[in-house]
Scaffold this motif. Structure first.
Motif, short mmCIF file in Angstrom:
data_model
loop_
_atom_site.label_atom_id
_atom_site.label_comp_id
_atom_site.label_asym_id
_atom_site.label_seq_id
_atom_site.Cartn_x
_atom_site.Cartn_y
_atom_site.Cartn_z
N LYS A 135 0.78 -1.19 -0.01
CA LYS A 135 -0.02 -0.08 0.07
C LYS A 135 1.05 1.15 -0.05
O LYS A 135 1.80 1.47 0.96
CB LYS A 135 -0.92 0.11 1.09
CG LYS A 135 -1.86 1.18 1.15
CD LYS A 135 -2.73 1.21 2.33
CE LYS A 135 -3.60 2.74 2.47
NZ LYS A 135 -4.62 2.43 3.62
N LEU A 136 0.91 1.88 -1.01
CA LEU A 136 1.42 3.32 -1.15
C LEU A 136 0.65 4.30 -1.27
O LEU A 136 -0.51 4.51 -1.81
CB LEU A 136 2.08 3.38 -2.55
CG LEU A 136 2.52 4.81 -2.94
CD1 LEU A 136 3.72 5.37 -2.25
CD2 LEU A 136 3.09 4.63 -4.62
N ILE A 137 0.82 5.37 -0.10
CA ILE A 137 0.01 6.73 -0.23
C ILE A 137 0.62 7.97 -0.80
O ILE A 137 2.06 7.88 -0.53
CB ILE A 137 -0.59 6.96 1.38
CG1 ILE A 137 0.87 6.94 2.29
CG2 ILE A 137 -1.56 5.97 1.85
CD1 ILE A 137 0.27 7.40 3.72
N ASN A 139 -10.09 2.18 -14.86
CA ASN A 139 -9.98 1.31 -13.57
C ASN A 139 -9.32 1.72 -12.45
O ASN A 139 -8.32 1.74 -11.71
CB ASN A 139 -8.93 0.12 -14.32
CG ASN A 139 -9.52 -0.71 -15.45
OD1 ASN A 139 -10.76 -0.78 -15.48
ND2 ASN A 139 -8.72 -1.32 -16.22
N ARG A 140 -10.24 2.64 -11.83
CA ARG A 140 -9.95 3.33 -10.67
C ARG A 140 -11.13 3.21 -9.67
O ARG A 140 -12.28 2.98 -10.11
CB ARG A 140 -9.42 4.80 -10.87
CG ARG A 140 -8.34 5.00 -11.70
CD ARG A 140 -8.28 6.63 -12.10
NE ARG A 140 -9.45 7.05 -12.85
CZ ARG A 140 -10.12 8.08 -12.61
NH1 ARG A 140 -9.85 8.82 -11.35
NH2 ARG A 140 -11.10 8.35 -13.20
N ILE A 141 -10.74 3.32 -8.30
CA ILE A 141 -11.87 3.45 -7.55
C ILE A 141 -11.75 5.00 -6.76
O ILE A 141 -10.63 5.26 -6.52
CB ILE A 141 -11.73 2.41 -6.40
CG1 ILE A 141 -12.04 1.23 -7.00
CG2 ILE A 141 -12.92 2.69 -5.13
CD1 ILE A 141 -11.63 0.09 -5.89
N VAL A 172 -10.30 10.59 -2.61
CA VAL A 172 -9.24 9.47 -2.81
C VAL A 172 -9.35 8.93 -4.25
O VAL A 172 -10.55 8.45 -4.43
CB VAL A 172 -8.99 8.66 -1.56
CG1 VAL A 172 -8.19 7.61 -1.98
CG2 VAL A 172 -8.61 9.12 -0.30
N ASN A 173 -8.46 8.69 -4.97
CA ASN A 173 -8.25 7.95 -6.11
C ASN A 173 -7.61 6.67 -5.78
O ASN A 173 -6.19 6.78 -5.13
CB ASN A 173 -7.82 8.63 -7.06
CG ASN A 173 -8.77 9.14 -7.91
OD1 ASN A 173 -9.59 8.71 -8.55
ND2 ASN A 173 -8.50 10.59 -8.26
N ASP A 191 -3.94 7.56 -3.97
CA ASP A 191 -3.59 9.21 -4.31
C ASP A 191 -4.82 10.11 -3.44
O ASP A 191 -5.85 10.07 -3.80
CB ASP A 191 -3.94 9.38 -5.96
CG ASP A 191 -3.80 10.81 -6.30
OD1 ASP A 191 -3.49 11.70 -5.55
OD2 ASP A 191 -4.36 11.08 -7.37
N ILE A 192 -4.07 10.72 -2.33
CA ILE A 192 -5.00 11.16 -1.49
C ILE A 192 -5.10 12.72 -1.78
O ILE A 192 -3.93 13.59 -1.98
CB ILE A 192 -4.48 11.14 0.00
CG1 ILE A 192 -4.64 9.39 0.38
CG2 ILE A 192 -5.39 11.65 1.19
CD1 ILE A 192 -4.01 8.86 1.61
#
Length: 346
Positions: free
Chosen positions: A180-182, A204-206, A213-214, A233-234
């Motif tokens: 997990k990368l922030i 393909n993103r949430i 947040v992406n 991606d915050i």
């Protein structure tokens, strides 16, 4: 798909007696506030350019409506108008969340906008009935959706495993890792562009709108191991402060991004670093990087290398200089993240 990707299309004209006016919109239920805002803002932008009509497509935001738009400016000869020129705008509106799709694929849409421009000019010069123009706009809408649908299909069907160069698929172990990368930093520094450049995932993103947040995933094979890289991606806006910290939890690595042309974004890195350490202080395996983005704008850089070196040394973080536009060092950043993660993995 249309309801999710395209909010609507508005055709606006500049009338000397009325000012900007929406002449046509699609779909028919598009509300008046959106139609009016689209016209006023697109025409105001044209006025600010003192009559210069841009050849390229232009992106503009509508924050209060949570929308963005692609604008096509059109001009034609008209002896009945002041200066013998008629002016109009085509406004393609979409939700803020979908902006990365349109930023990524705008080149694929240019020819469709150009076709519509030709139809509009013919219509305006012949002063035809508005119903003739409506056919062109519906066709334009359908063509845009068809192109986006095809691009989505290609992206979804792309190979799931994209190894780094010189990696052999035959020799990896079945061990799976989830990393997990922030990604953090001020608004506008290019966080989303960096992630998009690496993952190539526009569709393909949430997205979690309540905290901005992406979430994207990249599956890869690296040093004989399968890694699922979950990239968060915050959003950097202050309105997300209370929510953001909950999504630090479980992070293995963080990337602090600043804009090389924006000194304030660099000065704020220490605040971002302290925020992470405050809420993840019990994670002894956490590591991070600093990324200076927009290296392609060398003539506009406002952050001195000595200041960057001092900060990276003080924080003990590795530094990379990238360009999301050219792709410079993007792959190198994520390769280093994977290398360091595997070195710490049990």
């Amino acid at each position: 798909m249309g309801d999710k990707l395209i909010t609507g299309i508005v055709y606006c004209k500049i009338e000397e007696s009325y000012g900007p006016k929406p002449y046509f919109h699609f779909p028919s239920e598009l509300n008046e506030e959106i139609r009016t805002s689209a016209c006023i803002k697109s025409v105001t932008l044209l006025t600010a350019e003192k009559g210069h009509v841009p050849d390229s497509l232009v992106f503009i935001p509508f924050p209060s409506l949570k929308l963005k738009a692609i604008i096509k400016f059109i001009e034609w000869e008209d002896e009945t108008k002041r200066g013998n020129v008629g002016l109009s705008t085509v406004v393609l509106l979409f939700r803020e969340f979908n902006d990365v799709i349109f930023y990524k694929y705008v080149k694929n849409l240019e020819s469709i906008f150009n076709e519509l421009e030709k139809d509009v000019k013919r219509f305006e010069k012949a002063k035809q009935d508005i119903s003739n123009l409506s056919i062109s706009f519906v066709s334009f809408y359908e063509k845009i959706l068809a192109v986006l649908e095809e691009l989505k299909r290609r992206e979804v069907e792309a190979k799931e495993l994209e190894p780094f160069p010189h990696i052999h698929h035959d020799d990896f172990s079945p061990e799976d890792y989830i990393l997990k990368l922030i990604v953090l930093g001020d608004p506008g520094v290019g966080k989303t562009s960096i992630v998009l450049k690496y993952t190539d995932n526009a569709f393909n993103r949430i997205y979690i709108p309540t905290i901005g947040v992406n979430i994207s995933e990249k599956k890869l094979i690296f040093k004989d191991s399968r890694i699922t890289l979950s990239i968060w991606d915050i959003g950097g806006q202050s309105k997300f402060d209370l929510f953001r910290r909950n999504y630090y939890q479980g992070a293995d690595v963080f990337a602090l991004v600043f804009d090389l042309t924006n000194k304030k974004s660099f000065d704020n890195l220490l605040n971002w670093y302290n925020d992470i350490k405050r809420y993840l202080r019990k994670n002894n395996n956490l590591f991070g990087f600093i990324i200076g983005n927009k290296s392609d704008l060398t003539n506009l850089e406002s952050v001195e290398q000595k200041d960057i070196s001092r900060l990276t040394k003080d924080l003990g973080l590795e530094y990379f200089q990238t360009s999301a536009l050219t792709g410079e060092n993007i792959e190198k950043v994520f390769r280093s993240i994977s290398t360091k993660f595997l070195a710490k993995a049990p």
